[in-house]
Structure formats: C-alpha cells, structure tokens
Design a protein around this motif. Structure first.
Motif, mmCIF file in Angstrom:
data_model
loop_
_atom_site.group_PDB
_atom_site.id
_atom_site.type_symbol
_atom_site.label_atom_id
_atom_site.label_comp_id
_atom_site.label_asym_id
_atom_site.label_seq_id
_atom_site.Cartn_x
_atom_site.Cartn_y
_atom_site.Cartn_z
ATOM 1 N N GLY A 77 0.811 -1.215 0.000
ATOM 2 C CA GLY A 77 0.000 0.000 0.000
ATOM 3 C C GLY A 77 0.840 1.258 0.000
ATOM 4 O O GLY A 77 0.555 2.213 -0.731
ATOM 5 N N VAL A 78 1.898 1.261 0.816
ATOM 6 C CA VAL A 78 2.794 2.413 0.857
ATOM 7 C C VAL A 78 3.473 2.598 -0.496
ATOM 8 O O VAL A 78 3.615 3.721 -0.994
ATOM 9 C CB VAL A 78 3.840 2.240 1.973
ATOM 10 C CG1 VAL A 78 4.951 3.283 1.842
ATOM 11 C CG2 VAL A 78 3.175 2.360 3.338
ATOM 12 N N GLY A 79 3.892 1.490 -1.108
ATOM 13 C CA GLY A 79 4.520 1.571 -2.424
ATOM 14 C C GLY A 79 3.569 2.136 -3.469
ATOM 15 O O GLY A 79 3.966 2.941 -4.316
ATOM 16 N N PHE A 80 2.301 1.716 -3.390
ATOM 17 C CA PHE A 80 1.300 2.237 -4.324
ATOM 18 C C PHE A 80 1.115 3.734 -4.119
ATOM 19 O O PHE A 80 1.076 4.512 -5.085
ATOM 20 C CB PHE A 80 -0.027 1.508 -4.107
ATOM 21 C CG PHE A 80 -1.177 2.093 -4.889
ATOM 22 C CD1 PHE A 80 -1.305 1.852 -6.246
ATOM 23 C CD2 PHE A 80 -2.123 2.885 -4.247
ATOM 24 C CE1 PHE A 80 -2.357 2.402 -6.969
ATOM 25 C CE2 PHE A 80 -3.184 3.430 -4.961
ATOM 26 C CZ PHE A 80 -3.295 3.188 -6.320
ATOM 27 N N GLY A 81 1.004 4.171 -2.863
ATOM 28 C CA GLY A 81 0.838 5.596 -2.582
ATOM 29 C C GLY A 81 2.025 6.408 -3.043
ATOM 30 O O GLY A 81 1.871 7.504 -3.595
#
Length: 248
Positions: A77-81
């Motif tokens: 999720g952090v990578g996507f953000g």
C-alpha cells in the motif's frame, strides 16, 4: 478585470513548494497504507470471490501468515501511494518569468514563449496557467500546481498582461451538436471531447482541446457544458451568432 503592471526586476522562479510536495507525499503514503491494511482485512474473502480482479495474487497474500502478511500488505500500500505521488509530481510545472520570455517546464517538456508573443496570462480556475497569443489563441496551457498569489505577483512584477480570469469570457458561446458556423471537423472533435469529459478522460479531453485550437476554436467547459470562441479568420467569418451564458 484588466492587467496591472509593476516594476520589473530579476527573473522570478515559480515551482511547487516544498511544503506542498511533502504534504502530497504524506497524504499518498498514508492513504496507501490504509488501502494495504484494508486489503489484508478482506484478502481471504476476496480470494474466494469468482471473477475478482487479481484473484491469484490476492490468494497468495491471504496465505501469508501474520504478522508477515499484514506487513507485506502495508508495504504494498505504501509503495502504491508513493508511486501515485511520484507520477503526480513528475509533470509538475516550474516557470521562469523573465523580462523577455517565459520558460516553463513540465516533466521532460520545456517551452519558451517570447514576451512579444503574449497578449494575456491568466489562471483558469485552480487547474491551469494559460498564455494567450496576439491572435487571442492559446499559446500554452500548463497544469497549475503553483501558488496562485506567487504566480500573480511574478507576472505583474515583470509587467506581463496578467488577468484574474480569461479576458475573452464574453466571446464564448454554448456549443451544441452540428453548429453550422463550425466545420464538420470541429463539430466532430467537440462531440468527441464531450464524451471524453463524460467519461472523465482528462488526457483525451486535453488532446482534443489542443486539436481544436489548431483549427482556431478555443474551448472552455462548465460542468458538462462546452463553450467555444473562434480566433483569426474563422471569427471574422461568423456573423449573427448570439453569445450564450459564458462559463465562470
């Protein structure tokens, strides 16, 4: 409202503020982490739903035991953000306002506009910084991710004809299909752009706007309505056209 002019000086550099960049990154990363947490919470259910997009990948995540599964989903999720933030800033605009020219950069694109070519500069809502040429056509339209007060101050300080809004608003007319004063090509492009707007296809709508500008048709929109004005010879050819309510 007409342009104001103030004293000139050294070139002014306009770019996205560090605070705005930091806020964007923080927001995207936090939202991404939340999505990752939500993914972990529903992964077992989602893996059991026929036709679920990326079902095979979700099934793999669902089988990873905690705490590793939760950590993995959070990292995804952090990578996507972070990727959303990177893409958003990739084409961010930086503008150099000089006495004899304006240079703006968006991603890898650089555009130089001589001062003598510019008849007006204005901010189109919160979205775009617009430069009009001596024929009142659009020379350039750049995504406005800059501080509005700083933009206005920079152009006024260098004596550019800066306006608070499009100085030709009263010339726009409401577009409806198959207007006789527009060419078949222009009507077709406006129809295609209407569909792009309805589909929220911003990139397609921007490309179609540029294509219309090449035909001497300048376009604005207000909600789902399109308005247009003509420049050059096409404007001189139109007679008897009554202006509709102009967009604000």
């Amino acid at each position: 409202m007409g342009p104001n002019k103030t004293e000139s000086g050294k070139s002014s550099q306009l770019r996205v503020s560090t605070r705005r960049v930091a806020a964007l990154w923080a927001t995207c990363v936090v939202i991404g982490a939340g999505l990752g947490w939500a993914l972990r919470a529903v992964s077992e259910w989602a893996a059991s739903v026929d036709g679920m997009p990326l079902r095979d990948w979700i099934s793999v995540l669902a089988k990873v035991p905690d705490p590793y599964g939760t950590v993995l989903c959070l990292l995804l999720g952090v990578g996507f953000g972070a990727e959303v933030a990177r893409r958003t800033l990739k084409d961010s605009v930086a503008v150099s306002v000089q006495q004899d020219r304006v240079i703006w950069r968006a991603g890898r694109k650089t555009r130089r506009i001589a001062r003598a070519e510019i008849s007006a500069v204005y901010l189109d809502g919160v979205d775009d910084l617009v430069f009009l040429g001596t024929d009142t056509g659009e020379l350039a339209r750049a995504n406005n991710n800059l501080n509005e007060d700083a933009v206005k101050e920079a152009f006024l300080r260098h004596g550019y004809p800066f306006f608070d809004a499009d100085p030709h608003l009263e010339q726009y007319m409401r577009w409806v299909e198959d207007l006789p004063e527009l060419s078949a090509t222009a009507n077709a492009l406006l129809k295609a752009r209407q569909k792009a707007l309805a589909d929220n296809a911003a990139e397609d709508a921007a490309e179609l706007r540029a294509d219309l500008a090449k035909l001497g048709v300048i376009v604005r929109q207000n909600d789902d309505r399109q308005f247009y004005r003509l420049i050059g010879e096409r404007a001189a050819e139109v007679t008897g056209a009554q202006p509709d309510e102009a967009p604000v």
